[in-house]
Scaffold this active site. Structure first.
Site, PDB file in Angstrom:
ATOM      1  N   LYS A   1     -55.888  13.070  14.304  1.00 35.31           N
ATOM      2  CA  LYS A   1     -56.908  13.492  13.385  1.00 35.31           C
ATOM      3  C   LYS A   1     -56.310  14.168  12.154  1.00 35.31           C
ATOM      4  O   LYS A   1     -56.967  14.318  11.135  1.00 35.31           O
ATOM      5  CB  LYS A   1     -57.851  14.506  14.065  1.00 35.31           C
ATOM      6  CG  LYS A   1     -58.574  13.988  15.268  1.00 35.31           C
ATOM      7  CD  LYS A   1     -59.427  15.139  15.862  1.00 35.31           C
ATOM      8  CE  LYS A   1     -59.973  14.765  17.219  1.00 35.31           C
ATOM      9  NZ  LYS A   1     -60.574  15.943  17.883  1.00 35.31           N
TER      10      LYS A   1
ATOM     11  N   ARG B   1     -58.704  23.334  11.283  1.00 40.48           N
ATOM     12  CA  ARG B   1     -58.532  22.128  10.467  1.00 40.48           C
ATOM     13  C   ARG B   1     -59.236  22.232   9.120  1.00 40.48           C
ATOM     14  O   ARG B   1     -58.832  21.615   8.141  1.00 40.48           O
ATOM     15  CB  ARG B   1     -59.138  20.914  11.183  1.00 40.48           C
ATOM     16  CG  ARG B   1     -58.348  20.398  12.351  1.00 40.48           C
ATOM     17  CD  ARG B   1     -58.856  19.007  12.733  1.00 40.48           C
ATOM     18  NE  ARG B   1     -58.503  18.644  14.093  1.00 40.48           N
ATOM     19  CZ  ARG B   1     -57.330  18.147  14.450  1.00 40.48           C
ATOM     20  NH1 ARG B   1     -56.376  17.975  13.560  1.00 40.48           N
ATOM     21  NH2 ARG B   1     -57.084  17.838  15.701  1.00 40.48           N
TER      22      ARG B   1
ATOM     23  N   ASP C   1     -42.690  16.272  12.368  1.00 39.27           N
ATOM     24  CA  ASP C   1     -42.050  17.401  13.035  1.00 39.27           C
ATOM     25  C   ASP C   1     -40.768  16.883  13.702  1.00 39.27           C
ATOM     26  O   ASP C   1     -39.735  16.770  13.047  1.00 39.27           O
ATOM     27  CB  ASP C   1     -43.074  17.979  14.022  1.00 39.27           C
ATOM     28  CG  ASP C   1     -42.620  19.224  14.736  1.00 39.27           C
ATOM     29  OD1 ASP C   1     -41.784  19.955  14.187  1.00 39.27           O
ATOM     30  OD2 ASP C   1     -43.094  19.476  15.855  1.00 39.27           O
TER      31      ASP C   1
ATOM     32  N   GLU D   1     -49.404  10.466   7.199  1.00 34.15           N
ATOM     33  CA  GLU D   1     -49.293  11.484   8.250  1.00 34.15           C
ATOM     34  C   GLU D   1     -49.589  12.861   7.686  1.00 34.15           C
ATOM     35  O   GLU D   1     -49.408  13.116   6.486  1.00 34.15           O
ATOM     36  CB  GLU D   1     -47.856  11.504   8.792  1.00 34.15           C
ATOM     37  CG  GLU D   1     -47.633  10.664  10.029  1.00 34.15           C
ATOM     38  CD  GLU D   1     -48.175  11.326  11.300  1.00 34.15           C
ATOM     39  OE1 GLU D   1     -48.971  12.287  11.214  1.00 34.15           O
ATOM     40  OE2 GLU D   1     -47.792  10.868  12.389  1.00 34.15           O
TER      41      GLU D   1
HETATM   42  P1  IMP Z   1     -43.809  14.820  15.845  1.00 31.88           P
HETATM   43  O1  IMP Z   1     -43.109  15.927  16.585  1.00 31.88           O
HETATM   44  O2  IMP Z   1     -43.118  14.513  14.530  1.00 31.88           O
HETATM   45  O3  IMP Z   1     -43.976  13.610  16.720  1.00 31.88           O
HETATM   46  O4  IMP Z   1     -45.239  15.369  15.455  1.00 31.88           O
HETATM   47  C1  IMP Z   1     -46.387  14.971  16.152  1.00 31.88           C
HETATM   48  C2  IMP Z   1     -47.651  15.595  15.618  1.00 31.88           C
HETATM   49  O5  IMP Z   1     -47.679  16.942  16.030  1.00 31.88           O
HETATM   50  C3  IMP Z   1     -47.873  15.648  14.111  1.00 31.88           C
HETATM   51  O6  IMP Z   1     -48.366  14.466  13.561  1.00 31.88           O
HETATM   52  C4  IMP Z   1     -48.923  16.745  14.059  1.00 31.88           C
HETATM   53  O7  IMP Z   1     -50.211  16.215  14.282  1.00 31.88           O
HETATM   54  C5  IMP Z   1     -48.500  17.654  15.172  1.00 31.88           C
HETATM   55  N1  IMP Z   1     -47.758  18.817  14.637  1.00 31.88           N
HETATM   56  C6  IMP Z   1     -46.438  18.995  14.531  1.00 31.88           C
HETATM   57  N2  IMP Z   1     -46.144  20.183  13.979  1.00 31.88           N
HETATM   58  C7  IMP Z   1     -47.342  20.774  13.728  1.00 31.88           C
HETATM   59  C8  IMP Z   1     -47.725  22.030  13.142  1.00 31.88           C
HETATM   60  O8  IMP Z   1     -46.920  22.880  12.717  1.00 31.88           O
HETATM   61  N3  IMP Z   1     -49.063  22.264  13.056  1.00 31.88           N
HETATM   62  C9  IMP Z   1     -50.009  21.375  13.495  1.00 31.88           C
HETATM   63  N4  IMP Z   1     -49.690  20.194  14.023  1.00 31.88           N
HETATM   64  C10 IMP Z   1     -48.377  19.892  14.145  1.00 31.88           C
HETATM   65 MG    MG Z   2     -50.475  13.972  13.427  1.00 33.54          MG
END
Ligand code: IMP
Ligand code: MG
Length: 175
Positions: free
Chosen positions: A43, A165, A103, A99
Site C-alpha cells: 500500500k 499513512r 530498505d 515504490e
Molecule cells: P525491503 O526491505 O526493501 O524489502 O522493504 C520492504 C518494504 O518494507 C518497503 O516497501 C516498505 O513498504 C517497508 N518499509 C521498509 N522500511 C520502512 C520504513 O522505515 N517505514 C515504513 N515502511 C518501511
Molecule cells: Mg512497500
C-alpha cells in the site's frame, strides 16, 4: 503542524513537494512519448504515486501490485509473494515500478525479476526513499527521491502497523 510526540519530522510536505517535482521532471523527460505503465506497490506507494502522476503530466497508465514479505517482525525475510497481480499485459510496455521505500532491497529486487519475465520493453525503478545502509541485495534505483537514515519512517503513505499513512510529512518514529 505535527503534534504527535512520538514523531519527528524528517522531510516536511514542502520538502516532499520539491522532491516529487524533481523526479517528475526526470520521468517526463525520459517517458514523454512512451506511454509508460506505472506500477505502484501497495500500500505504501499510493500517496507518492498520486502526487507523481499529476506532476509528471504525460500520457501514462497506472496499475498496482500488492506484495507480502514474511519475516520475523520488522526484519524482511526475502520471501516475497504476490498478493495482488497486475490486470494488464506488460508485453512491449515501458514499465516504471513505483515504490515508497527501498530498505533491504529484497522486495524491489523480487518484483523487478518477476516483472522482467513478463516481456516489458523496458523496466525501471522509482522510489520515493531509500535506506542504503540497510541494503542486503544490490539494486539500481533509476529515479530516487531521497536517502533516509537507518530509522523507521512513517507518513506520506508509509505506515507502522497501518498507522500514520495519512501524515503529509515524512517523520521518524521514535523508538
Ligand atoms: P525491503 O526491505 O526493501 O524489502 O522493504 C520492504 C518494504 O518494507 C518497503 O516497501 C516498505 O513498504 C517497508 N518499509 C521498509 N522500511 C520502512 C520504513 O522505515 N517505514 C515504513 N515502511 C518501511
Ligand atoms: Mg512497500
Amino acid at each position: 503542524m505535527n503534534t504527535q510526540p512520538e514523531l519527528n519530522v524528517l522531510v516536511s510536505r514542502r520538502g516532499i513537494a520539491a522532491v516529487v517535482k524533481k523526479l517528475a521532471e526526470e520521468i517526463r523527460r525520459d517517458y514523454a512519448d512512451r506511454n509508460p505503465l506505472l506500477v505502484g506497490v501497495l500500500k505504501g506507494s499510493f500517496v507518492f504515486l498520486a502526487d507523481l502522476v499529476r506532476a509528471v503530466d504525460i500520457p501514462l497508465q497506472v496499475d498496482f501490485v500488492k506484495l507480502t514479505s514474511y519475516g520475523s517482525g520488522v526484519q524482511s525475510s526475502g520471501l516475497v509473494t504476490v498478493l495482488l497481480d497486475l490486470n494488464c499485459s506488460l508485453e512491449g510496455r515501458h514499465v516504471l515500478v513505483v515504490e515508497d521505500i527501498v530498505d533491504t532491497g529484497l522486495t524491489s529486487s523480487f518484483l523487478c525479476d518477476y516483472l522482467s519475465r513478463k516481456g516489458p520493453a523496458s523496466l525501471r525503478l522509482c522510489s520515493f526513499a531509500s535506506k542504503p545502509s540497510r541494503r542486503r541485495v544490490g539494486i539500481r534505483i533509476d529515479y530516487l527521491g531521497l536517502e533516509v537514515p537507518d530509522k523507521f519512517v512513517v507518513g506520506y503513505g508509509l505506515d507502522c502497523a497501518e498507522k500514520y499513512r495519512h501524515l503529509p510529512d515524512l517523520c521518524i518514529l521514535k523508538e
